[in-house]
Design a protein around this motif. Structure first.
Motif, PDB file in Angstrom:
ATOM      1  N   UNK A 108       0.751  -1.194  -0.073  1.00 17.56           N
ATOM      2  CA  UNK A 108       0.016   0.117   0.158  1.00 17.56           C
ATOM      3  C   UNK A 108       0.819   1.164   0.109  1.00 17.56           C
ATOM      4  N   UNK A 109       1.849   1.245   0.862  1.00 19.33           N
ATOM      5  CA  UNK A 109       2.817   2.458   0.773  1.00 19.33           C
ATOM      6  C   UNK A 109       3.378   2.862  -0.395  1.00 19.33           C
ATOM      7  N   UNK A 110       3.904   1.573  -1.063  1.00 16.02           N
ATOM      8  CA  UNK A 110       4.636   1.687  -2.544  1.00 16.02           C
ATOM      9  C   UNK A 110       3.610   2.314  -3.548  1.00 16.02           C
ATOM     10  N   UNK A 111       2.356   2.707  -3.389  1.00 17.73           N
ATOM     11  CA  UNK A 111       1.376   3.502  -4.261  1.00 17.73           C
ATOM     12  C   UNK A 111       2.003   4.960  -4.033  1.00 17.73           C
ATOM     13  N   UNK A 112       2.536   5.346  -3.152  1.00 19.22           N
ATOM     14  CA  UNK A 112       2.467   6.896  -2.949  1.00 19.22           C
ATOM     15  C   UNK A 112       3.545   7.461  -3.746  1.00 19.22           C
ATOM     16  N   UNK A 113       3.607   8.283  -4.331  1.00 16.27           N
ATOM     17  CA  UNK A 113       4.211   9.083  -5.386  1.00 16.27           C
ATOM     18  C   UNK A 113       5.595   9.695  -5.003  1.00 16.27           C
ATOM     19  N   UNK A 114       5.599   9.825  -3.588  1.00 18.51           N
ATOM     20  CA  UNK A 114       7.034  10.256  -3.148  1.00 18.51           C
ATOM     21  C   UNK A 114       7.671   8.993  -2.381  1.00 18.51           C
ATOM     22  N   UNK A 115       7.123   7.739  -2.331  1.00 20.95           N
ATOM     23  CA  UNK A 115       7.813   6.470  -1.762  1.00 20.95           C
ATOM     24  C   UNK A 115       8.555   5.845  -2.938  1.00 20.95           C
ATOM     25  N   UNK A 116       9.788   5.857  -2.859  1.00 17.64           N
ATOM     26  CA  UNK A 116      10.614   5.054  -3.855  1.00 17.64           C
ATOM     27  C   UNK A 116      10.389   3.493  -3.428  1.00 17.64           C
ATOM     28  N   UNK A 117      10.451   3.187  -2.381  1.00 18.78           N
ATOM     29  CA  UNK A 117      10.680   1.894  -2.081  1.00 18.78           C
ATOM     30  C   UNK A 117      10.251   1.601  -0.398  1.00 18.78           C
ATOM     31  N   UNK A 118       9.556   0.653  -0.198  1.00 21.84           N
ATOM     32  CA  UNK A 118       9.239   0.080   1.128  1.00 21.84           C
ATOM     33  C   UNK A 118       9.753  -1.402   1.313  1.00 21.84           C
ATOM     34  N   UNK A 119      10.436  -1.426   2.399  1.00 20.95           N
ATOM     35  CA  UNK A 119      11.176  -2.877   2.640  1.00 20.95           C
ATOM     36  C   UNK A 119      10.917  -3.343   4.195  1.00 20.95           C
ATOM     37  N   UNK A 120      10.551  -4.512   4.201  1.00 22.45           N
ATOM     38  CA  UNK A 120      10.431  -5.026   5.552  1.00 22.45           C
ATOM     39  C   UNK A 120      11.655  -5.476   6.277  1.00 22.45           C
ATOM     40  N   UNK A 121      11.926  -5.080   7.399  1.00 21.61           N
ATOM     41  CA  UNK A 121      13.268  -5.294   8.001  1.00 21.61           C
ATOM     42  C   UNK A 121      13.032  -6.134   9.274  1.00 21.61           C
ATOM     43  N   UNK A 122      14.071  -7.201   9.603  1.00 21.20           N
ATOM     44  CA  UNK A 122      13.639  -7.949  10.849  1.00 21.20           C
ATOM     45  C   UNK A 122      12.188  -8.486  10.932  1.00 21.20           C
ATOM     46  N   UNK A 123      11.730  -8.516  12.272  1.00 21.14           N
ATOM     47  CA  UNK A 123      10.360  -9.160  12.601  1.00 21.14           C
ATOM     48  C   UNK A 123       9.202  -8.568  11.829  1.00 21.14           C
ATOM     49  N   UNK A 124       9.458  -7.514  11.402  1.00 17.45           N
ATOM     50  CA  UNK A 124       8.180  -6.702  11.009  1.00 17.45           C
ATOM     51  C   UNK A 124       8.413  -5.161  10.678  1.00 17.45           C
ATOM     52  N   UNK A 125       9.468  -4.487  11.112  1.00 12.84           N
ATOM     53  CA  UNK A 125       9.631  -3.082  10.853  1.00 12.84           C
ATOM     54  C   UNK A 125       9.653  -2.691   9.388  1.00 12.84           C
ATOM     55  N   UNK A 126       9.322  -1.459   9.039  1.00 12.10           N
ATOM     56  CA  UNK A 126       9.167  -1.087   7.508  1.00 12.10           C
ATOM     57  C   UNK A 126      10.059  -0.100   7.252  1.00 12.10           C
ATOM     58  N   UNK A 127      11.012  -0.249   6.423  1.00 15.24           N
ATOM     59  CA  UNK A 127      11.700   1.019   5.918  1.00 15.24           C
ATOM     60  C   UNK A 127      11.388   1.701   4.892  1.00 15.24           C
ATOM     61  N   UNK A 128      11.286   3.021   4.850  1.00  9.93           N
ATOM     62  CA  UNK A 128      11.023   3.877   3.414  1.00  9.93           C
ATOM     63  C   UNK A 128      11.757   4.524   3.067  1.00  9.93           C
ATOM     64  N   UNK A 129      12.203   4.534   1.619  1.00 10.88           N
ATOM     65  CA  UNK A 129      12.916   5.504   0.946  1.00 10.88           C
ATOM     66  C   UNK A 129      12.274   6.429   0.062  1.00 10.88           C
ATOM     67  N   UNK A 130      12.469   7.795   0.094  1.00  8.80           N
ATOM     68  CA  UNK A 130      11.670   8.682  -0.378  1.00  8.80           C
ATOM     69  C   UNK A 130      12.297   9.352  -1.517  1.00  8.80           C
ATOM     70  N   UNK A 131      11.387   9.819  -2.627  1.00 11.28           N
ATOM     71  CA  UNK A 131      12.062  10.355  -3.707  1.00 11.28           C
ATOM     72  C   UNK A 131      12.763  11.677  -3.306  1.00 11.28           C
ATOM     73  N   UNK A 132      13.743  11.902  -4.102  1.00  7.80           N
ATOM     74  CA  UNK A 132      14.461  13.494  -3.848  1.00  7.80           C
ATOM     75  C   UNK A 132      13.398  14.443  -3.737  1.00  7.80           C
ATOM     76  N   UNK A 133      12.535  14.341  -4.624  1.00  5.61           N
ATOM     77  CA  UNK A 133      11.492  15.742  -4.510  1.00  5.61           C
ATOM     78  C   UNK A 133      11.086  15.821  -3.099  1.00  5.61           C
ATOM     79  N   UNK A 134      10.833  14.788  -2.228  1.00  7.71           N
ATOM     80  CA  UNK A 134      10.218  14.890  -0.976  1.00  7.71           C
ATOM     81  C   UNK A 134      11.104  15.663  -0.120  1.00  7.71           C
ATOM     82  N   UNK A 135      12.514  15.793  -0.274  1.00  2.49           N
ATOM     83  CA  UNK A 135      13.348  16.131   0.568  1.00  2.49           C
ATOM     84  C   UNK A 135      13.543  17.641   0.071  1.00  2.49           C
ATOM     85  N   UNK A 136      13.464  17.892  -1.289  1.00  5.55           N
ATOM     86  CA  UNK A 136      13.140  19.484  -2.030  1.00  5.55           C
ATOM     87  C   UNK A 136      12.035  19.986  -1.327  1.00  5.55           C
TER      88      UNK A 136
END
Length: 587
Positions: free
Chosen positions: A81-109
């Motif tokens: 679901x998070x991967x559908x957002x236009x500023x979310x480049x990737x969403x990955x599961x870490x460990x037992x269920x944490x989620x890490x997000x990488x944002x598009x450069x435009x989010x920081x701009x």
């Protein structure tokens, strides 16, 4: 998820907390997640390791059990679901269920543009909701000039006041004047010696037990000018009260002047003597008795070998054991006068009438009285089924003054200590204030006159100020060469530049976290990290000319980097302002 304030909702972390909320709403709407699950424990924050991404959320971890599933299964749905957002480049599961997000450069701009739009208000929050917090700090006995033992608590309290105001609280900055105890009688007697001296008497060495500092000489001269020789040989009972009153007033003038050197101005000076004259301790005792919180009883015999002359005395005792203290505490002495605790209890009763929460900044030498006064405030504000008002006591350790590693000699003017005014005059207000916040208040601190003005990375004061001065110098140089900051080509900024934006964008959440924890030193730590990131990029440009802020042959990149530098400078200024420190334009 906790609802964010209108101001906080404009910042990046709150914005993506909303994105996570929206993704959870979508899962609820599809039936993949039960409706109505409590989201208060869901977080959106930077991952501990920056290489893992830009943001991390524990949503799947905290919602899986009430949803009747396992964290990784829920995380899989949420990632999609998070991967559908236009500023979310990737969403990955870490460990037992944490989620890490990488944002598009435009989010920081977008966040960089927000810093520019909000300017001095970037990081401001409505977290406090306008609730009133009373912060009592300094509260040194009015018996002489401020010394460095008072300095750290003064700076911590003042920075906390600024932080809480920035986070949306109303703040009352209060100084409690301890002008009803034996120490002010000693002050009056010391002033009487200087009064006689001003009239020509050879008083010799100042008697043991009196205050010996030269700061009392002007007071003695003023008393001599007003009273002549009227009280030279008079009984103490004739002059003690007027001398005490004038001496305290003179000391408060001196104390306020010393605090002003640090940029500190209190809203309220509350007098212990006036508090007692107004019958506030009696009113507090009556209230406590009415609520069965004070009774007449006997203190336990001293632990260990009991003195031969000890005998039990009936005293009014506050039931502090009901609130976690290890014994009930007397509020009056055997002669009927108030104990320090009894007077302090009444003072906090008075403060609680005008504030929603209380914070006291105390020296670490008062640690032994923390339990009892916390018990008192809990009793006074939490009776009749009401929750007690929030009350925190922050203990501040002493500061050891050094010069090139050696202890500093005492001040001749003060008699037995180094005055705050002398230190500020030597190194400056900003150096003193920032240095006092470079360690947690409960940690020991050395203040070395040589090191606090040293131009090196090891000196946080210089390091942060140098970053801001470099930014100002860069902008001046750019203007001289015909370049102005511009947001037109921010897409030309690369990963190294965005790393600075990512760090600067943490100011709003750090402000809120520091306000909740009552820890203004977090701002100083943040500023050091941001300065380090700026200096690192600057040094990168020394090795690679194309990475400099000003690249004469590439106006578009130059304008974008100057815009970036401008906003980093703004964030540094905002942080320094919370610490009560002016940003250096040049060094």
């Amino acid at each position: 998820m906790t609802t964010t304030s209108p101001v906080a909702a404009q910042t990046l972390f709150a914005l993506y907390a909303g994105v996570i909320d929206a993704a959870l709403d979508a899962l609820e709407a599809s039936g993949a997640l039960p409706a109505g699950l409590p989201r208060g424990a869901v977080t959106c924050e930077p991952p501990r390791d920056a290489t893992h991404g830009d943001l991390a959320t524990n949503a799947a971890m905290v919602l899986a059990k009430p949803a009747g599933t396992n964290p990784r299964a829920l995380a899989t749905l949420l990632v999609e679901e998070l991967g559908r957002h236009d500023r979310v480049v990737s969403a990955e599961i870490a460990g037992p269920g944490f989620i890490n997000l990488r944002l598009a450069p435009q989010a920081w701009l977008d966040e960089l543009a927000l810093i520019a739009a909000r300017g001095a208000d970037y990081g401001r929050s409505t977290l406090g909701g306008g609730t009133t917090v009373n912060i009592e700090y300094v509260s040194a006995n009015p018996t002489g000039p401020m010394h460095m033992g008072h300095c750290r608590g003064a700076v911590v309290g003042d920075a906390l006041a600024a932080l809480l105001e920035f986070a949306g609280h109303k703040v009352i900055k209060e100084y409690y004047v301890n002008d009803a105890g034996a120490q002010v009688d000693v002050l009056a007697r010391s002033a009487h010696v200087r009064y006689r001296e001003a009239l020509g008497e050879d008083v010799g060495a100042i008697p043991e037990g009196l205050y010996p500092g030269d700061y009392l000489v002007p007071l003695g001269q003023a008393l001599a000018a007003e009273y002549g020789d009227r009280f030279v040989g008079a009984p103490e009972a004739d002059w003690l009260v007027p001398f005490r009153k004038q001496a305290v007033a003179a000391m408060l003038v001196m104390i306020k002047a010393d605090l002003a050197k640090l940029g500190i101005v209190h809203d309220l000076f509350s007098s212990e003597a006036e508090l007692q004259a107004a019958g506030k301790p009696e009113a507090a005792e009556a209230w406590l008795r009415a609520h069965d919180l004070v009774y007449d009883g006997h203190l336990e015999a001293p632990k260990g070998k009991t003195p031969e002359d000890w005998e039990p005395v009936e005293l009014p005792l506050f039931r502090s054991t009901r609130f976690g203290d290890d014994q009930d505490r007397p509020i009056r002495k055997s002669d009927g006068s108030w104990t320090y605790f009894g007077a302090d209890l009444a003072y906090h009763f008075q403060k609680a009438e005008t504030a929603d929460a209380l914070v006291d900044i105390w020296g670490a030498d008062h640690a032994g009285t923390v339990k009892r006064i916390k018990a008192a405030v809990a009793a006074l504000t939490g009776a009749e089924g009401k929750p007690p008002k929030p009350f925190e006591i922050k203990l501040v350790q002493m500061v050891q003054l050094l010069r090139d590693g050696q202890p500093v000699k005492m001040s001749k003017r003060a008699g037995n200590f180094v005055t705050l005014a002398d230190v500020v005059d030597e190194v400056g207000k900003d150096v003193v204030r920032f240095t006092m916040l470079t360690r947690k208040p409960d940690a020991q601190m050395d203040f070395d006159f040589a090191k606090v003005v040293e131009a090196s990375k090891d000196n946080p004061v210089f390091y942060v100020q140098y970053a801001h001065a470099r930014i100002c110098s860069t902008l001046r140089k750019g203007a001289a060469e015909g370049f102005a900051p511009s947001a037109d080509n921010l897409n030309l900024l690369g990963d190294e530049e965005l790393a600075m934006v990512k760090l600067a964008a943490q100011l709003p959440r750090i402000v809120e976290g520091a306000a909740i924890a009552r820890e203004p030193h977090r701002i100083a730590f943040f500023l050091y990290d941001l300065a380090a990131a700026f200096h690192a990029f600057w040094n990168f440009g020394n090795d690679k000319p194309e990475k400099r802020f000003i690249v004469a042959q590439d106006p578009a990149v130059t304008q974008a980097r100057l815009f970036l530098a401008t906003q980093i400078g703004q964030v540094i200024r905002n942080g320094l302002a919370l610490l009560g420190v002016e940003a250096a334009q040049e060094l």
